[in-house]
Design an enzyme around this catalytic site. Sequence first.
Site, PDB file in Angstrom:
ATOM      1  N   LYS A  35      70.012  16.523 -49.713  1.00 46.54           N
ATOM      2  CA  LYS A  35      68.876  16.607 -49.993  1.00 46.54           C
ATOM      3  C   LYS A  35      68.309  17.918 -50.729  1.00 46.54           C
ATOM      4  O   LYS A  35      69.206  18.810 -50.610  1.00 46.54           O
ATOM      5  CB  LYS A  35      67.950  16.345 -48.898  1.00 46.54           C
ATOM      6  CG  LYS A  35      67.785  17.419 -47.805  1.00 46.54           C
ATOM      7  CD  LYS A  35      67.376  17.187 -46.455  1.00 46.54           C
ATOM      8  CE  LYS A  35      67.333  18.080 -45.547  1.00 46.54           C
ATOM      9  NZ  LYS A  35      66.769  17.734 -44.296  1.00 46.54           N
ATOM     10  N   TYR A 253      57.616  49.244 -56.539  1.00 45.49           N
ATOM     11  CA  TYR A 253      56.243  49.106 -56.280  1.00 45.49           C
ATOM     12  C   TYR A 253      55.805  49.399 -54.964  1.00 45.49           C
ATOM     13  O   TYR A 253      56.537  49.058 -53.904  1.00 45.49           O
ATOM     14  CB  TYR A 253      55.904  47.575 -56.587  1.00 45.49           C
ATOM     15  CG  TYR A 253      56.002  46.963 -57.830  1.00 45.49           C
ATOM     16  CD1 TYR A 253      54.962  47.429 -58.972  1.00 45.49           C
ATOM     17  CD2 TYR A 253      56.789  46.263 -58.443  1.00 45.49           C
ATOM     18  CE1 TYR A 253      55.053  47.200 -60.277  1.00 45.49           C
ATOM     19  CE2 TYR A 253      56.736  45.720 -59.701  1.00 45.49           C
ATOM     20  CZ  TYR A 253      56.035  46.205 -60.721  1.00 45.49           C
ATOM     21  OH  TYR A 253      55.956  45.913 -61.805  1.00 45.49           O
TER      22      TYR A 253
HETATM   23  C1  LIG Z   1      68.020  17.967 -43.308  1.00 47.26           C
HETATM   24  C2  LIG Z   1      68.026  17.078 -42.406  1.00 47.26           C
HETATM   25  C3  LIG Z   1      69.465  17.054 -41.633  1.00 47.26           C
HETATM   26  C4  LIG Z   1      70.474  18.076 -41.870  1.00 47.26           C
HETATM   27  O1  LIG Z   1      70.110  19.209 -41.319  1.00 47.26           O
HETATM   28  P1  LIG Z   1      71.024  20.689 -41.161  1.00 47.26           P
HETATM   29  O2  LIG Z   1      70.286  21.430 -40.281  1.00 47.26           O
HETATM   30  O3  LIG Z   1      70.879  21.255 -42.627  1.00 47.26           O
HETATM   31  O4  LIG Z   1      72.279  20.178 -40.767  1.00 47.26           O
HETATM   32  C5  LIG Z   1      69.992  15.940 -40.828  1.00 47.26           C
HETATM   33  N1  LIG Z   1      68.895  14.961 -40.509  1.00 47.26           N
HETATM   34  C6  LIG Z   1      67.859  14.705 -41.147  1.00 47.26           C
HETATM   35  C7  LIG Z   1      66.929  13.879 -40.818  1.00 47.26           C
HETATM   36  C8  LIG Z   1      67.512  16.048 -42.137  1.00 47.26           C
HETATM   37  O5  LIG Z   1      66.329  15.539 -42.527  1.00 47.26           O
END
Ligand SMILES: *Cc1c(COP(=O)(O)O)cnc(C)c1O
Length: 371
Positions: A35, A253
């Site tokens: 994702k 800054y």
């Molecule tokens: C993002 C996600 C994962 C992976 O999570 P990590 O902590 O990056 O391993 C697994 N399951 C779901 C439903 C997610 O949304």
Amino acid sequence: MPRPIHAVIHQPALANNLDVVRRCAPQSRAWAVVKANAYGHGIRRAFAGLRAADGFGLLDLNEAVLMRELGWQGPILLLEGFFQPQDVPLLEQYRLTTSVHCEEQLRMLEVARPKGPLAIQLKLNTGMNRLGFRPDQYRAAWERARTLSCVGSIVHMTHFSDADSARGIAHQLAVFDATTANLPGEASLSNSAATLWHPQAHRAWVRPGVVLYGGSPTGHAADVASFGLQPAMSLHSELISVQDLQPGDTVGYGSLFKAERPMRIGVVACGYADGYPRHAAGWGDKPAPVLVDGVRTRLVGRVSMDMICVDLTPCPKARVGSAVTLWGQGLPIDDVAEASGTVGYELMCALAPRVPVTVATLTAPEQQALA
Ligand SMILES: *Cc1c(COP(=O)(O)O)cnc(C)c1O
């Protein structure tokens, strides 16, 4: 000449990290979670390194379509399921496995009556209280899903809130096991943290994300140091200027850093518009680490849009053009994140579009071995 900042995506590191997952959960199939454009690495770039996965988990229908265009024939899981009735035909067209986490999604399937068979992952809310049917609603939801003629298979799915910390997963696992007891079907529970640390939750499918990219689920690099993960993203730039400071001189800054002795600082072509976190500390006793010519030094002053400054005291030979590593390759991204009040996940995802990216590819035999 382009501005010297650039990122490198390391396909061999992705393949290595998937192997680490395999060794941690040898009995399970693995959804590689890609994702958010593969956590900022780019789905196109990450795919070759992760193609030995059993499936890919993502959120966006466009990302799913892209995976099919890249030639992936295997399972694709929509982690949040679908959003609109008009998405339902696409599940069939692209053979997508979908999470079903709410009443509205069940209703959309009942109304749309696709031909199927659809693979669904029915989500149980075991305590995260984000997505999923509550335990007292779950069996009824499962019955409804099962009687839909379009539904071919149902996997039981949940998500842990504390697999990376002392609170752990026992309370959620107990709810999961009690609620799904005697129901047929595989289970999918484990994110990266549970994949590394909670083998009792591995079950048929694990869903690792951040560890595939070499990050730590806890946000602390030391917690994963023994697993042999490698950074899949590195961010590099160069010094574009050097300044000599006198005691009392301030930097950047807000003048948040003040020199207490004569010192040299370097100016790096990298700022928050490149995705470097603006909250990285360039003062105090826990400043953000930076590598100059491979030597670990520290940020000085506030991060600006296009530049940061670094202390050249430990690297007296550094000059304009010296190589700087912002993270990856000798500097864990979580170390930078920690000094910025966040986790490596956020830094990966925030790599800015203006940063040119190159790919360190797998060799041809390595690619063949994975195909
Ligand atoms: C993002 C996600 C994962 C992976 O999570 P990590 O902590 O990056 O391993 C697994 N399951 C779901 C439903 C997610 O949304």
